[in-house]
Design a protein around this motif. Structure first.
Motif, PDB file in Angstrom:
ATOM      1  N   LYS A 214       0.851  -1.189   0.000  1.00  9.59           N
ATOM      2  CA  LYS A 214       0.000   0.000   0.000  1.00  9.59           C
ATOM      3  C   LYS A 214       0.887   1.240   0.000  1.00  9.59           C
ATOM      4  CE  LYS A 214      -3.390   2.947   0.621  1.00  9.59           C
ATOM      5  NZ  LYS A 214      -4.236   3.323  -0.556  1.00  9.59           N
TER       6      LYS A 214
ATOM      7  N   ASN B 230      -3.188   4.731 -12.518  1.00 14.41           N
ATOM      8  CA  ASN B 230      -3.913   4.821 -11.255  1.00 14.41           C
ATOM      9  C   ASN B 230      -5.402   4.890 -11.605  1.00 14.41           C
ATOM     10  OD1 ASN B 230      -4.654   5.392  -8.510  1.00 14.41           O
ATOM     11  ND2 ASN B 230      -2.662   6.387  -8.222  1.00 14.41           N
ATOM     12  N   SER B 231      -6.254   4.920 -10.613  1.00 11.86           N
ATOM     13  CA  SER B 231      -7.690   5.002 -10.894  1.00 11.86           C
ATOM     14  C   SER B 231      -7.996   6.286 -11.670  1.00 11.86           C
ATOM     15  CB  SER B 231      -8.475   4.945  -9.588  1.00 11.86           C
ATOM     16  OG  SER B 231      -8.065   5.971  -8.723  1.00 11.86           O
TER      17      SER B 231
ATOM     18  N   MET C 148     -10.297   6.121  -0.617  1.00  8.40           N
ATOM     19  CA  MET C 148      -9.741   5.584   0.634  1.00  8.40           C
ATOM     20  C   MET C 148      -9.033   6.671   1.439  1.00  8.40           C
ATOM     21  SD  MET C 148     -10.722   2.514   0.245  1.00  8.40           S
ATOM     22  CE  MET C 148      -9.910   1.653   1.591  1.00  8.40           C
ATOM     23  N   GLY C 149      -8.309   7.566   0.755  1.00  6.33           N
ATOM     24  CA  GLY C 149      -7.609   8.640   1.448  1.00  6.33           C
ATOM     25  C   GLY C 149      -6.291   8.208   2.071  1.00  6.33           C
ATOM     26  N   LEU C 150      -5.649   7.242   1.421  1.00  7.39           N
ATOM     27  CA  LEU C 150      -4.281   6.849   1.793  1.00  7.39           C
ATOM     28  C   LEU C 150      -4.170   6.263   3.208  1.00  7.39           C
ATOM     29  CD1 LEU C 150      -1.532   6.801   0.445  1.00  7.39           C
ATOM     30  CD2 LEU C 150      -1.473   9.270   0.576  1.00  7.39           C
ATOM     31  N   PRO C 151      -5.102   5.377   3.587  1.00 10.50           N
ATOM     32  CA  PRO C 151      -4.933   4.708   4.885  1.00 10.50           C
ATOM     33  C   PRO C 151      -3.723   3.780   4.819  1.00 10.50           C
ATOM     34  CG  PRO C 151      -6.680   3.634   3.636  1.00 10.50           C
ATOM     35  CD  PRO C 151      -6.254   4.842   2.835  1.00 10.50           C
TER      36      PRO C 151
ATOM     37  N   CYS D 161      -2.263  10.045  -6.516  1.00 14.00           N
ATOM     38  CA  CYS D 161      -3.416   9.774  -5.647  1.00 14.00           C
ATOM     39  C   CYS D 161      -4.511  10.804  -5.897  1.00 14.00           C
ATOM     40  CB  CYS D 161      -3.047   9.781  -4.166  1.00 14.00           C
ATOM     41  SG  CYS D 161      -4.542   9.543  -3.163  1.00 14.00           S
ATOM     42  N   PRO D 162      -5.727  10.351  -6.266  1.00 17.36           N
ATOM     43  CA  PRO D 162      -6.791  11.298  -6.596  1.00 17.36           C
ATOM     44  C   PRO D 162      -7.687  11.662  -5.423  1.00 17.36           C
ATOM     45  CG  PRO D 162      -7.465   9.088  -7.232  1.00 17.36           C
ATOM     46  CD  PRO D 162      -6.112   8.964  -6.560  1.00 17.36           C
ATOM     47  N   ASN D 163      -7.403  11.149  -4.221  1.00 23.48           N
ATOM     48  CA  ASN D 163      -8.422  11.177  -3.172  1.00 23.48           C
ATOM     49  C   ASN D 163      -8.077  12.001  -1.938  1.00 23.48           C
ATOM     50  OD1 ASN D 163      -9.895   9.444  -4.790  1.00 23.48           O
ATOM     51  ND2 ASN D 163      -9.033   7.602  -3.837  1.00 23.48           N
TER      52      ASN D 163
ATOM     53  N   ASN E 101     -13.403   4.376  -5.399  1.00 23.67           N
ATOM     54  CA  ASN E 101     -12.822   4.452  -4.058  1.00 23.67           C
ATOM     55  C   ASN E 101     -12.353   5.859  -3.756  1.00 23.67           C
ATOM     56  OD1 ASN E 101      -9.654   4.780  -3.550  1.00 23.67           O
ATOM     57  ND2 ASN E 101      -9.919   3.819  -5.573  1.00 23.67           N
TER      58      ASN E 101
ATOM     59  N   ASN F 139       4.244   7.068  -5.999  1.00 24.15           N
ATOM     60  CA  ASN F 139       2.871   7.353  -6.413  1.00 24.15           C
ATOM     61  C   ASN F 139       2.713   8.856  -6.651  1.00 24.15           C
ATOM     62  OD1 ASN F 139       0.141   7.488  -6.809  1.00 24.15           O
ATOM     63  ND2 ASN F 139      -0.433   6.527  -4.871  1.00 24.15           N
TER      64      ASN F 139
HETATM   65  O1  RRO Z   1      -5.726   5.605  -0.869  1.00 23.45           O
HETATM   66  C1  RRO Z   1      -6.355   6.039  -1.847  1.00 23.45           C
HETATM   67  O2  RRO Z   1      -7.397   6.708  -1.736  1.00 23.45           O
HETATM   68  C2  RRO Z   1      -5.894   5.839  -3.220  1.00 23.45           C
HETATM   69  C3  RRO Z   1      -4.613   6.110  -3.645  1.00 23.45           C
HETATM   70 BR1  RRO Z   1      -3.257   6.612  -2.460  1.00 23.45          BR
HETATM   71  C4  RRO Z   1      -4.288   5.988  -5.010  1.00 23.45           C
HETATM   72  O3  RRO Z   1      -3.157   6.228  -5.464  1.00 23.45           O
HETATM   73  N1  RRO Z   1      -5.267   5.610  -5.861  1.00 23.45           N
HETATM   74  C5  RRO Z   1      -6.526   5.336  -5.448  1.00 23.45           C
HETATM   75  O4  RRO Z   1      -7.388   4.993  -6.263  1.00 23.45           O
HETATM   76  N2  RRO Z   1      -6.820   5.445  -4.120  1.00 23.45           N
END
Ligand code: RRO
Length: 308
Positions: A44, A191-192, A70-73, A127-129, A68, A124
Motif C-alpha cells: 500500500k 492509477n484510478s 480511501m484517502g491513503l490509509p 493519488c486522486p483522493n 474508491n 505514487n
Molecule cells: O488511498 C487512496 O485513496 C488511493 C490512492 Br493513495 C491511489 O493512489 N489511488 C486510489 O485509487 N486510491
C-alpha cells in the motif's frame, strides 16, 4: 506455454501482481499475495506517519468496476520497510511511496536507500483522493521538480505510478519529461480514473461518503483508458518498462495490456472482489489464450499490437 519474465534483473514466474492499494495494507495481506500465484507484490502507498484515511463508506464495487476514496490509509513507512527487511524475496517486492509532500518522499527514499533493501520503489504521483491536493503528475513542472530531486537523493532504479492522461499532447510531454531521468526504469499506467461519480439509482445517493461521492474509478470503466496509456507510454519510452494496470479481470485483458507493451500487469478491483485466487485463474486463462494463438512466451506478442 511459459509465463515467466525477467526485467531489471528480477525474475517473475508470472506477469501478474497486485495493484498498490489492494491486499497490501497489512503484513497478513502482503503474506497472502506472497503466498499466492502472483509473480510479485507491492505494498500500500505509504506516508511518513500512519493514516486512518477518509471516512467510510469509501469503496464500492458494481458490476462494471469500483469507486474508491480511501484517502491513503496506511501503517506508516517504517512498517512497510520493516516488512521488506524480513521478506524472503522468493518473488520481487515493490514498495509504494506516496508522501504528503516532496520533502516527505525524499525523506522516505533516503531511508530506503540507506537500508539497502532489495525492493524497488514505485513512487505514487497520482493519488486522486486527498481533499485539496491535486494529483501531482497532472502538474508537469511540479513532476519535473520532484523527479530531479528524487534522482539526486535516490541512486537506484525506481518507478512512478501515473494517473491516466487523455490527450496525445500530454502523452508526448510527459513521456519526454520522464525520458530525461535515467534512474526512472518503469512507469505504472494507470492509477484510478480520478473523481468519477457513481450513483445508486433507487436511493438517489452517492455510493461512497468522502468528497460528495467523488472517487477513483477502476475495473471495466477504465480498461480502454488504461490500454491507451500503456500503449502510448510504451511507444514513446522504448527504454523504460511500462507496467499495465486497469480493468484486468481475465486472461483476455491481461493479454491486451501486454499486447500494448506492458512488461507485467497489476490487478486491482478484480483482486479486491475475488481475492488472491484471481492470480491462478487469470494466469491459467492467459496461458490458454496464448496456446490457442500459438504463442509460447510473453515476448512473442508483447507490444505487437496491430493497427489499421
Ligand atoms: O488511498 C487512496 O485513496 C488511493 C490512492 Br493513495 C491511489 O493512489 N489511488 C486510489 O485509487 N486510491
Amino acid at each position: 506455454v511459459d509465463l515467466s519474465l525477467e526485467w531489471l534483473g528480477m525474475r517473475m514466474a508470472s506477469p501478474l501482481y497486485n495493484a498498490s492499494g489492494v491486499m497490501c495494507r497489512t503484513r497478513e495481506e502482503l503474506d497472502a499475495v506472497a503466498g499466492s500465484a502472483a509473480g510479485a507484490l507491492i505494498t500500500k502507498s505509504c506516508t511518513l506517519t500512519p493514516r486512518e484515511g477518509n471516512p467510510e463508506p469509501r469503496y464500492h464495487a458494481t458490476a462494471l468496476g469500483s469507486i474508491n476514496s480511501m484517502g491513503l490509509p496506511n501503517e506508516g513507512y517504517p512498517y512497510y520497510f520493516d516488512y521488506a527487511q524480513q521478506f524472503d524475496y522468493r518473488k520481487p517486492l515493490f514498495v509504494s511511496v506516496s508522501g504528503m509532500s516532496l520533502e516527505d518522499n525524499l525523506f522516505m527514499l533516503a531511508d530506503l536507500r540507506d537500508r539497502h533493501l532489495p525492493c524497488l520503489p514505485e513512487i505514487n504521483l497520482s493519488c486522486p483522493n486527498l481533499p485539496g491536493k491535486p494529483q501531482l503528475a497532472y502538474d508537469f513542472a511540479a513532476t519535473a521538480e520532484a523527479l530531479e530531486k528524487i534522482s539526486q537523493v535516490y541512486p537506484g532504479a525506481f518507478g512512478v505510478k501515473l494517473p491516466p492522461y487523455f490527450d496525445p499532447v500530454h502523452f508526448a510531454q510527459m513521456a519526454a519529461l520522464l525520458n530525461r531521468f535515467e534512474g526512472l526504469r518503469f512507469v505504472t499506467c494507470i492509477n484510478s480514473v480520478g473523481n468519477g461519480l457513481l450513483i445508486d439509482l433507487a436511493s438517489e445517493t452517492t455510493l461512497i461518503s468522502p468528497k460528495g461521492g467523488l472517487g477513483g474509478l477502476g475495473g471495466d470503466y477504465v480498461l480502454p483508458t488504461a490500454l491507451a496509456n500503456v500503449r502510448e507510454f510504451a511507444r514513446l519510452m522504448p527504454d523504460k518498462h511500462v507496467i499495465g494496470c486497469g480493468g484486468i479481470k481475465s486472461g483476455a485483458e491481461a493479454f491486451m495490456h501486454i499486447l500494448c507493451g506492458a512488461t507485467a500487469v497489476q490487478i486491482g478491483t478484480c483482486l479486491h472482489e475475488e481475492g488472491v485466487g484471481a492470480f491462478a485463474r487469470i494466469q491459467h486463462e492467459l496461458a490458454e489464450l496464448m496456446a490457442q494463438k500459438g504463442y509460447q512466451c510473453l515476448a512473442d506478442f508483447r507490444g505487437r499490437l496491430k493497427t489499421l
